[in-house]
Design a protein around this motif. Structure first.
Motif, PDB file in Angstrom:
ATOM      1  N   ILE A  96       0.836  -1.206   0.000  1.00 34.57           N
ATOM      2  CA  ILE A  96       0.000   0.000   0.000  1.00 34.57           C
ATOM      3  C   ILE A  96       0.873   1.259   0.000  1.00 34.57           C
ATOM      4  CG2 ILE A  96      -1.657   1.352   1.343  1.00 34.57           C
ATOM      5  CD1 ILE A  96      -2.792  -1.342   2.367  1.00 34.57           C
ATOM      6  N   ASN A  97       1.863   1.291   0.879  1.00 29.23           N
ATOM      7  CA  ASN A  97       2.713   2.478   1.024  1.00 29.23           C
ATOM      8  C   ASN A  97       3.500   2.800  -0.238  1.00 29.23           C
ATOM      9  OD1 ASN A  97       1.819   2.758   3.656  1.00 29.23           O
ATOM     10  ND2 ASN A  97       3.581   1.685   4.546  1.00 29.23           N
ATOM     11  N   HIS A  98       3.857   1.764  -0.987  1.00 33.65           N
ATOM     12  CA  HIS A  98       4.669   1.975  -2.193  1.00 33.65           C
ATOM     13  C   HIS A  98       3.851   1.857  -3.480  1.00 33.65           C
ATOM     14  CE1 HIS A  98       8.343   2.343   0.074  1.00 33.65           C
ATOM     15  NE2 HIS A  98       8.145   1.189   0.672  1.00 33.65           N
ATOM     16  N   GLY A  99       2.527   1.905  -3.350  1.00 32.23           N
ATOM     17  CA  GLY A  99       1.665   1.957  -4.536  1.00 32.23           C
ATOM     18  C   GLY A  99       1.584   0.677  -5.333  1.00 32.23           C
ATOM     19  N   GLY A 100       1.856  -0.459  -4.690  1.00 37.21           N
ATOM     20  CA  GLY A 100       1.851  -1.733  -5.423  1.00 37.21           C
ATOM     21  C   GLY A 100       0.493  -2.098  -5.999  1.00 37.21           C
ATOM     22  N   PHE A 101      -0.559  -1.883  -5.215  1.00 30.33           N
ATOM     23  CA  PHE A 101      -1.903  -2.182  -5.707  1.00 30.33           C
ATOM     24  C   PHE A 101      -2.306  -1.194  -6.795  1.00 30.33           C
ATOM     25  CE2 PHE A 101      -2.612  -3.825  -1.183  1.00 30.33           C
ATOM     26  CZ  PHE A 101      -2.309  -5.133  -1.535  1.00 30.33           C
ATOM     27  N   GLU A 102      -2.054   0.064  -6.521  1.00 33.36           N
ATOM     28  CA  GLU A 102      -2.434   1.127  -7.455  1.00 33.36           C
ATOM     29  C   GLU A 102      -1.750   0.947  -8.808  1.00 33.36           C
ATOM     30  OE1 GLU A 102      -2.191   6.034  -7.692  1.00 33.36           O
ATOM     31  OE2 GLU A 102      -1.619   4.974  -5.863  1.00 33.36           O
ATOM     32  N   LYS A 103      -0.461   0.650  -8.804  1.00 35.25           N
ATOM     33  CA  LYS A 103       0.283   0.485 -10.055  1.00 35.25           C
ATOM     34  C   LYS A 103      -0.136  -0.777 -10.793  1.00 35.25           C
ATOM     35  CE  LYS A 103       4.292   3.016  -8.301  1.00 35.25           C
ATOM     36  NZ  LYS A 103       5.690   2.911  -7.809  1.00 35.25           N
ATOM     37  N   SER A 104      -0.423  -1.848 -10.048  1.00 39.62           N
ATOM     38  CA  SER A 104      -0.881  -3.091 -10.685  1.00 39.62           C
ATOM     39  C   SER A 104      -2.206  -2.872 -11.395  1.00 39.62           C
ATOM     40  CB  SER A 104      -1.026  -4.193  -9.632  1.00 39.62           C
ATOM     41  OG  SER A 104       0.210  -4.507  -9.034  1.00 39.62           O
ATOM     42  N   LEU A 105      -3.130  -2.194 -10.723  1.00 38.28           N
ATOM     43  CA  LEU A 105      -4.452  -1.961 -11.309  1.00 38.28           C
ATOM     44  C   LEU A 105      -4.395  -0.937 -12.438  1.00 38.28           C
ATOM     45  CD1 LEU A 105      -6.653  -2.051  -8.086  1.00 38.28           C
ATOM     46  CD2 LEU A 105      -6.401  -3.830  -9.836  1.00 38.28           C
ATOM     47  N   ALA A 106      -3.442  -0.007 -12.380  1.00 41.58           N
ATOM     48  CA  ALA A 106      -3.263   0.940 -13.485  1.00 41.58           C
ATOM     49  C   ALA A 106      -2.800   0.203 -14.730  1.00 41.58           C
ATOM     50  CB  ALA A 106      -2.257   2.021 -13.099  1.00 41.58           C
ATOM     51  N   LEU A 107      -1.913  -0.767 -14.540  1.00 41.75           N
ATOM     52  CA  LEU A 107      -1.459  -1.592 -15.656  1.00 41.75           C
ATOM     53  C   LEU A 107      -2.624  -2.398 -16.224  1.00 41.75           C
ATOM     54  CD1 LEU A 107       0.718  -2.791 -17.469  1.00 41.75           C
ATOM     55  CD2 LEU A 107       1.298  -4.376 -15.611  1.00 41.75           C
ATOM     56  N   ALA A 108      -3.441  -2.959 -15.342  1.00 40.06           N
ATOM     57  CA  ALA A 108      -4.612  -3.721 -15.785  1.00 40.06           C
ATOM     58  C   ALA A 108      -5.586  -2.822 -16.544  1.00 40.06           C
ATOM     59  CB  ALA A 108      -5.304  -4.373 -14.589  1.00 40.06           C
ATOM     60  N   ALA A 109      -5.732  -1.573 -16.102  1.00 39.74           N
ATOM     61  CA  ALA A 109      -6.632  -0.632 -16.780  1.00 39.74           C
ATOM     62  C   ALA A 109      -6.141  -0.337 -18.194  1.00 39.74           C
ATOM     63  CB  ALA A 109      -6.742   0.659 -15.978  1.00 39.74           C
ATOM     64  N   ASN A 110      -4.826  -0.250 -18.360  1.00 42.75           N
ATOM     65  CA  ASN A 110      -4.249  -0.041 -19.685  1.00 42.75           C
ATOM     66  C   ASN A 110      -4.536  -1.241 -20.589  1.00 42.75           C
ATOM     67  OD1 ASN A 110      -1.506  -0.467 -21.505  1.00 42.75           O
ATOM     68  ND2 ASN A 110      -2.156   1.655 -21.398  1.00 42.75           N
ATOM     69  N   LEU A 111      -4.447  -2.434 -20.025  1.00 43.47           N
ATOM     70  CA  LEU A 111      -4.756  -3.653 -20.783  1.00 43.47           C
ATOM     71  C   LEU A 111      -6.240  -3.714 -21.130  1.00 43.47           C
ATOM     72  CD1 LEU A 111      -2.594  -6.131 -18.684  1.00 43.47           C
ATOM     73  CD2 LEU A 111      -2.160  -5.447 -21.050  1.00 43.47           C
ATOM     74  N   CYS A 112      -7.060  -3.146 -20.254  1.00 42.68           N
ATOM     75  CA  CYS A 112      -8.501  -3.062 -20.505  1.00 42.68           C
ATOM     76  C   CYS A 112      -8.760  -2.245 -21.770  1.00 42.68           C
ATOM     77  CB  CYS A 112      -9.196  -2.444 -19.297  1.00 42.68           C
ATOM     78  SG  CYS A 112     -10.999  -2.406 -19.396  1.00 42.68           S
ATOM     79  N   GLU A 113      -8.051  -1.138 -21.909  1.00 42.80           N
ATOM     80  CA  GLU A 113      -8.189  -0.308 -23.111  1.00 42.80           C
ATOM     81  C   GLU A 113      -7.729  -1.070 -24.351  1.00 42.80           C
ATOM     82  OE1 GLU A 113      -6.196   3.383 -22.610  1.00 42.80           O
ATOM     83  OE2 GLU A 113      -7.343   3.973 -20.842  1.00 42.80           O
ATOM     84  N   GLN A 114      -6.636  -1.836 -24.213  1.00 46.27           N
ATOM     85  CA  GLN A 114      -6.146  -2.609 -25.342  1.00 46.27           C
ATOM     86  C   GLN A 114      -7.159  -3.678 -25.758  1.00 46.27           C
ATOM     87  OE1 GLN A 114      -2.014  -3.972 -25.137  1.00 46.27           O
ATOM     88  NE2 GLN A 114      -1.583  -2.409 -23.591  1.00 46.27           N
ATOM     89  N   ALA A 115      -7.782  -4.326 -24.776  1.00 49.83           N
ATOM     90  CA  ALA A 115      -8.782  -5.349 -25.076  1.00 49.83           C
ATOM     91  C   ALA A 115      -9.964  -4.733 -25.811  1.00 49.83           C
ATOM     92  CB  ALA A 115      -9.245  -6.024 -23.789  1.00 49.83           C
ATOM     93  N   GLN A 116     -10.412  -3.572 -25.329  1.00 53.60           N
ATOM     94  CA  GLN A 116     -11.573  -2.924 -25.939  1.00 53.60           C
ATOM     95  C   GLN A 116     -11.267  -2.393 -27.338  1.00 53.60           C
ATOM     96  OE1 GLN A 116     -14.288  -0.844 -22.766  1.00 53.60           O
ATOM     97  NE2 GLN A 116     -12.172  -0.617 -22.087  1.00 53.60           N
ATOM     98  N   SER A 117     -10.007  -2.099 -27.619  1.00 54.58           N
ATOM     99  CA  SER A 117      -9.637  -1.613 -28.953  1.00 54.58           C
ATOM    100  C   SER A 117      -9.764  -2.700 -30.011  1.00 54.58           C
ATOM    101  CB  SER A 117      -8.203  -1.069 -28.936  1.00 54.58           C
ATOM    102  OG  SER A 117      -7.259  -2.134 -28.813  1.00 54.58           O
ATOM    103  N   CYS A 118      -9.867  -3.954 -29.572  1.00 54.73           N
ATOM    104  CA  CYS A 118     -10.009  -5.073 -30.507  1.00 54.73           C
ATOM    105  C   CYS A 118     -11.459  -5.268 -30.946  1.00 54.73           C
ATOM    106  CB  CYS A 118      -9.514  -6.375 -29.869  1.00 54.73           C
ATOM    107  SG  CYS A 118      -7.802  -6.341 -29.320  1.00 54.73           S
ATOM    108  N   ILE A 119     -12.385  -4.546 -30.328  1.00 54.73           N
ATOM    109  CA  ILE A 119     -13.811  -4.724 -30.598  1.00 54.73           C
ATOM    110  C   ILE A 119     -14.283  -3.636 -31.552  1.00 54.73           C
ATOM    111  CG2 ILE A 119     -16.093  -4.998 -29.554  1.00 54.73           C
ATOM    112  CD1 ILE A 119     -14.588  -5.278 -26.818  1.00 54.73           C
ATOM    113  N   HIS A 120     -14.911  -4.023 -32.649  1.00 57.80           N
ATOM    114  CA  HIS A 120     -15.432  -3.041 -33.599  1.00 57.80           C
ATOM    115  C   HIS A 120     -16.568  -2.239 -32.979  1.00 57.80           C
ATOM    116  CE1 HIS A 120     -12.938  -4.611 -36.747  1.00 57.80           C
ATOM    117  NE2 HIS A 120     -13.443  -5.824 -36.633  1.00 57.80           N
ATOM    118  N   GLN A 121     -16.612  -0.953 -33.299  1.00 55.62           N
ATOM    119  CA  GLN A 121     -17.602  -0.059 -32.708  1.00 55.62           C
ATOM    120  C   GLN A 121     -19.037  -0.498 -32.976  1.00 55.62           C
ATOM    121  OE1 GLN A 121     -17.071   2.539 -30.638  1.00 55.62           O
ATOM    122  NE2 GLN A 121     -14.902   1.999 -30.682  1.00 55.62           N
ATOM    123  N   SER A 122     -19.278  -1.060 -34.161  1.00 53.94           N
ATOM    124  CA  SER A 122     -20.632  -1.447 -34.541  1.00 53.94           C
ATOM    125  C   SER A 122     -20.984  -2.877 -34.125  1.00 53.94           C
ATOM    126  CB  SER A 122     -20.799  -1.310 -36.058  1.00 53.94           C
ATOM    127  OG  SER A 122     -19.854  -2.137 -36.727  1.00 53.94           O
TER     128      SER A 122
END
Length: 333
Positions: free
Chosen positions: A288-314
């Motif tokens: 917690i003090n060194h941001g381990g959870f926060e940084k891990s979830l930030a990385l996961a959020a970036n991967l979330c964007e990558q996953a969603q970029s694979c889906i066509h808008q329509s």
């Protein structure tokens, strides 16, 4: 079940997925039962002990979803989904022996009940059964993909055994191990499920990337939950990774910014496994003090964007596919 009939705003994306694949999953379970029949009753007993212990069944569900997206669910889809579940179950049996885990999905691990040798051999049996089922897809391409996937998973097991008990483990290496052990099968489930329904290689490749990123998100959040969860609703005892000295992303990020004294504590408890009762709580505080959870979830959020970029808008299934990655990112169990 038609997609329109299940898309109620009160339901989560995982609920929508469960409703969409429910009938097909029943067929998968029947096929699994049929393929577990053996002259050796212990094989069926051990396999069912883990398969029907309440797991999320995400991988076979993704196979079925991918077939829905690109056509219809056929007998080939059902055989493929059962094969994917057998591969996953085999890896769990092997994992628990390697990690010396006491629990799996809230129940006593198979190797704790029947012994290491028996658990490993039943895992091998399930791998063999998976390949029998793959043949029923009548697709050489599916065989090629899942043969490669099985080899990648096995290599990932070896690499994890060699490298994840050291603080020399880099972020890149950690992601590569997660990719091999978890994300690869997610990706292959989506890719092959699409192919057996008639998708082009390009379309199936897009779903592979979606599934691969979803798998990484799932594993990262699982590693975070191992320190944050207050119960064993995931079938794991909270803090197992710490007790086993498994170096995961939250610890990697914490170690990178820790003081020399804090690093010495982590090395003593997680490398030498010299642990006192309060050490897990202290490790959690360091993360917690060194941001381990926060940084891990930030990385996961970036991967979330990558996953969603694979889906066509329509895409008809875009809301469901988007919802799955978002809920995976925010899951609490």
């Amino acid at each position: 079940m038609a997609l329109a009939a299940i898309c109620e705003k009160s339901l989560s994306a995982f609920d929508h997925l469960s409703a969409l694949v429910a009938d097909s999953m029943h067929q998968v379970d029947c096929l699994i039962d049929e393929n577990l029949k053996s002259d050796i009753p212990l094989i069926e007993q051990i396999a069912k002990h883990i398969i029907y212990a309440g797991g999320k069944r995400l991988r076979p569900a993704l196979v079925i979803l991918a077939s829905h997206i690109h056509g219809t669910v056929s007998a080939q889809t059902i055989a493929l989904a059962a094969a994917i579940e057998f591969i996953h179950t085999a890896t769990l049996l092997h994992d628990d022996v390697i990690d010396e885990s006491d629990l799996r999905r809230g129940n006593q691990s198979a190797h704790k009940i029947w012994g290491n040798t028996t658990a490993i051999l039943v895992g091998d049996f399930l791998f063999a059964k998976a390949f029998e089922l793959m043949v029923q897809t009548n697709s050489l391409r599916v065989l090629q993909i899942l043969s490669k996937t099985s080899a990648i998973i096995s290599a990932g097991e070896v690499r994890q055994l060699m490298e994840t008990h050291s603080f020399d483990l880099s972020l890149e290496t950690s992601l590569q191990i997660m990719g091999a052990k978890t994300a690869e099968l997610f990706g292959a489930a989506c890719q092959t499920g699409a192919l057996v329904a008639g998708a082009t290689e390009k379309e199936a490749g897009e779903l592979y990337l979606y599934g691969y990123n979803l798998g990484l998100i799932f594993q990262i959040t699982d590693d975070v939950l191992d320190y944050q969860a207050q119960d064993d609703s995931r079938g794991k005892i909270p803090g197992d990774d710490f007790r086993e000295g498994k170096i995961t992303l939250p610890i990697i990020f914490a170690y990178q910014n820790a003081t020399e004294q804090e690093k010495a504590f982590l090395e003593k408890t997680m490398i030498s496994l010299e642990q006192a009762p309060d050490d897990l709580e202290r490790a959690r505080d360091l993360i917690i003090n060194h941001g381990g959870f926060e940084k891990s979830l930030a990385l996961a959020a970036n991967l979330c964007e990558q996953a969603q970029s694979c889906i066509h808008q329509s895409h008809q299934f875009k809301p469901l596919l988007t919802g799955l990655v978002q809920e995976c990112l925010s899951r609490t169990k």
